[in-house]
Motif scaffolding. Structure first.
Motif, PDB file in Angstrom:
ATOM      1  N   VAL A   6       0.887  -1.155   0.000  1.00  0.00           N
ATOM      2  CA  VAL A   6       0.000   0.000   0.000  1.00  0.00           C
ATOM      3  C   VAL A   6       0.925   1.204   0.000  1.00  0.00           C
ATOM      4  N   TYR A   7       0.662   2.147  -0.895  1.00  0.00           N
ATOM      5  CA  TYR A   7       1.570   3.286  -1.038  1.00  0.00           C
ATOM      6  C   TYR A   7       0.793   4.583  -1.165  1.00  0.00           C
ATOM      7  N   ILE A   8       1.476   5.670  -0.830  1.00  0.00           N
ATOM      8  CA  ILE A   8       0.906   7.010  -0.986  1.00  0.00           C
ATOM      9  C   ILE A   8       1.886   7.848  -1.786  1.00  0.00           C
ATOM     10  N   LEU A   9       1.361   8.482  -2.827  1.00  0.00           N
ATOM     11  CA  LEU A   9       2.142   9.414  -3.638  1.00  0.00           C
ATOM     12  C   LEU A   9       1.677  10.832  -3.342  1.00  0.00           C
ATOM     13  N   ASN A  14      -0.227  18.998  -4.482  1.00  0.00           N
ATOM     14  CA  ASN A  14      -0.277  18.773  -3.031  1.00  0.00           C
ATOM     15  C   ASN A  14      -1.444  17.891  -2.576  1.00  0.00           C
ATOM     16  N   THR A  15      -1.991  17.098  -3.484  1.00  0.00           N
ATOM     17  CA  THR A  15      -2.960  16.076  -3.109  1.00  0.00           C
ATOM     18  C   THR A  15      -2.209  14.759  -2.951  1.00  0.00           C
ATOM     19  N   TYR A  16      -2.909  13.771  -2.396  1.00  0.00           N
ATOM     20  CA  TYR A  16      -2.305  12.453  -2.194  1.00  0.00           C
ATOM     21  C   TYR A  16      -3.069  11.397  -2.970  1.00  0.00           C
ATOM     22  N   TYR A  17      -2.336  10.464  -3.515  1.00  0.00           N
ATOM     23  CA  TYR A  17      -2.927   9.318  -4.189  1.00  0.00           C
ATOM     24  C   TYR A  17      -2.513   8.067  -3.426  1.00  0.00           C
ATOM     25  N   THR A  18      -3.471   7.228  -3.077  1.00  0.00           N
ATOM     26  CA  THR A  18      -3.201   5.988  -2.364  1.00  0.00           C
ATOM     27  C   THR A  18      -3.500   4.818  -3.290  1.00  0.00           C
ATOM     28  N   GLY A  19      -2.584   3.852  -3.317  1.00  0.00           N
ATOM     29  CA  GLY A  19      -2.781   2.699  -4.179  1.00  0.00           C
ATOM     30  C   GLY A  19      -2.268   1.415  -3.564  1.00  0.00           C
ATOM     31  N   PHE A  20      -2.533   0.321  -4.267  1.00  0.00           N
ATOM     32  CA  PHE A  20      -2.086  -1.017  -3.879  1.00  0.00           C
ATOM     33  C   PHE A  20      -1.437  -1.666  -5.094  1.00  0.00           C
ATOM     34  N   THR A  21      -0.364  -2.419  -4.859  1.00  0.00           N
ATOM     35  CA  THR A  21       0.308  -3.137  -5.942  1.00  0.00           C
ATOM     36  C   THR A  21       1.079  -4.319  -5.384  1.00  0.00           C
ATOM     37  N   SER A  22       1.412  -5.239  -6.263  1.00  0.00           N
ATOM     38  CA  SER A  22       2.274  -6.357  -5.860  1.00  0.00           C
ATOM     39  C   SER A  22       3.712  -6.114  -6.314  1.00  0.00           C
ATOM     40  N   ASN A  23       3.924  -5.059  -7.097  1.00  0.00           N
ATOM     41  CA  ASN A  23       5.274  -4.716  -7.549  1.00  0.00           C
ATOM     42  C   ASN A  23       5.452  -3.204  -7.412  1.00  0.00           C
ATOM     43  N   ARG A  45       1.649  15.105 -12.167  1.00  0.00           N
ATOM     44  CA  ARG A  45       3.084  14.819 -12.064  1.00  0.00           C
ATOM     45  C   ARG A  45       3.856  16.131 -12.013  1.00  0.00           C
ATOM     46  N   PRO A  46       5.027  16.188 -11.401  1.00  0.00           N
ATOM     47  CA  PRO A  46       5.802  15.080 -10.834  1.00  0.00           C
ATOM     48  C   PRO A  46       5.213  14.580  -9.516  1.00  0.00           C
ATOM     49  N   LEU A  47       5.584  13.365  -9.169  1.00  0.00           N
ATOM     50  CA  LEU A  47       5.066  12.666  -8.003  1.00  0.00           C
ATOM     51  C   LEU A  47       6.202  12.258  -7.092  1.00  0.00           C
ATOM     52  N   ASP A  48       5.901  12.155  -5.803  1.00  0.00           N
ATOM     53  CA  ASP A  48       6.875  11.669  -4.825  1.00  0.00           C
ATOM     54  C   ASP A  48       6.243  10.528  -4.038  1.00  0.00           C
ATOM     55  N   LEU A  49       6.962   9.428  -3.914  1.00  0.00           N
ATOM     56  CA  LEU A  49       6.530   8.346  -3.038  1.00  0.00           C
ATOM     57  C   LEU A  49       6.830   8.787  -1.616  1.00  0.00           C
ATOM     58  N   VAL A  50       5.789   8.963  -0.808  1.00  0.00           N
ATOM     59  CA  VAL A  50       5.987   9.489   0.549  1.00  0.00           C
ATOM     60  C   VAL A  50       5.709   8.450   1.632  1.00  0.00           C
ATOM     61  N   PHE A  51       5.088   7.328   1.254  1.00  0.00           N
ATOM     62  CA  PHE A  51       4.785   6.297   2.243  1.00  0.00           C
ATOM     63  C   PHE A  51       4.520   4.985   1.528  1.00  0.00           C
ATOM     64  N   LEU A  74      -5.080  15.632   6.558  1.00  0.00           N
ATOM     65  CA  LEU A  74      -4.319  15.731   7.810  1.00  0.00           C
ATOM     66  C   LEU A  74      -3.989  14.356   8.384  1.00  0.00           C
ATOM     67  N   LYS A  75      -4.934  13.456   8.316  1.00  0.00           N
ATOM     68  CA  LYS A  75      -4.696  12.113   8.848  1.00  0.00           C
ATOM     69  C   LYS A  75      -3.666  11.375   7.996  1.00  0.00           C
ATOM     70  N   LYS A  76      -3.745  11.522   6.672  1.00  0.00           N
ATOM     71  CA  LYS A  76      -2.742  10.906   5.783  1.00  0.00           C
ATOM     72  C   LYS A  76      -1.354  11.469   6.096  1.00  0.00           C
ATOM     73  N   GLU A  77      -1.273  12.766   6.332  1.00  0.00           N
ATOM     74  CA  GLU A  77       0.022  13.376   6.639  1.00  0.00           C
ATOM     75  C   GLU A  77       0.573  12.884   7.973  1.00  0.00           C
ATOM     76  N   ALA A  78      -0.301  12.629   8.938  1.00  0.00           N
ATOM     77  CA  ALA A  78       0.151  12.071  10.216  1.00  0.00           C
ATOM     78  C   ALA A  78       0.748  10.678   9.989  1.00  0.00           C
ATOM     79  N   LEU A  79       0.110   9.874   9.164  1.00  0.00           N
ATOM     80  CA  LEU A  79       0.638   8.546   8.831  1.00  0.00           C
ATOM     81  C   LEU A  79       1.983   8.671   8.130  1.00  0.00           C
TER      82      LEU A  79
END
Length: 94
Positions: A6-9, A14-23, A45-51, A74-79
């Protein structure tokens, strides 16, 4: 054993995108390269993997992804910042 991620970009707007992947590596590259023009991240884009976090149970990972997608910014940023003690308080209604 297969691992799910599970990842957050963080997007350029300044928005966040959350996704799931096996690779994780390949999926992030697809986002960065803009492989899917209809995707949320394409025009942000550009994007940063932040979590990211790893799961050995894909169903648990997908469930966690869906839960994070409903969270406030705010909750995503706390994570992302590892402020786990704040997650509970950010879930409460004011």
């Amino acid at each position: 054993m297969k691992i799910g991620y599970v990842y957050i970009l963080k997007c350029s707007d300044n928005t966040y995108y959350t996704g799931f992947t096996s690779n994780l590596y390949n999926r992030i590259e697809e986002h960065i390269q803009g492989k899917y023009q209809e995707s949320y991240t394409y025009k942000r884009r550009p994007l940063d993997l932040v979590f990211y976090c790893e799961f050995t149970d894909f169903q648990q990972a997908i469930s966690y992804e869906k839960k994070i997608k409903k969270w406030s910014k705010l909750k995503k940023e706390a994570l992302i910042n590892g402020e786990f003690d704040n997650l509970r308080n950010l879930a409460k209604k004011k």
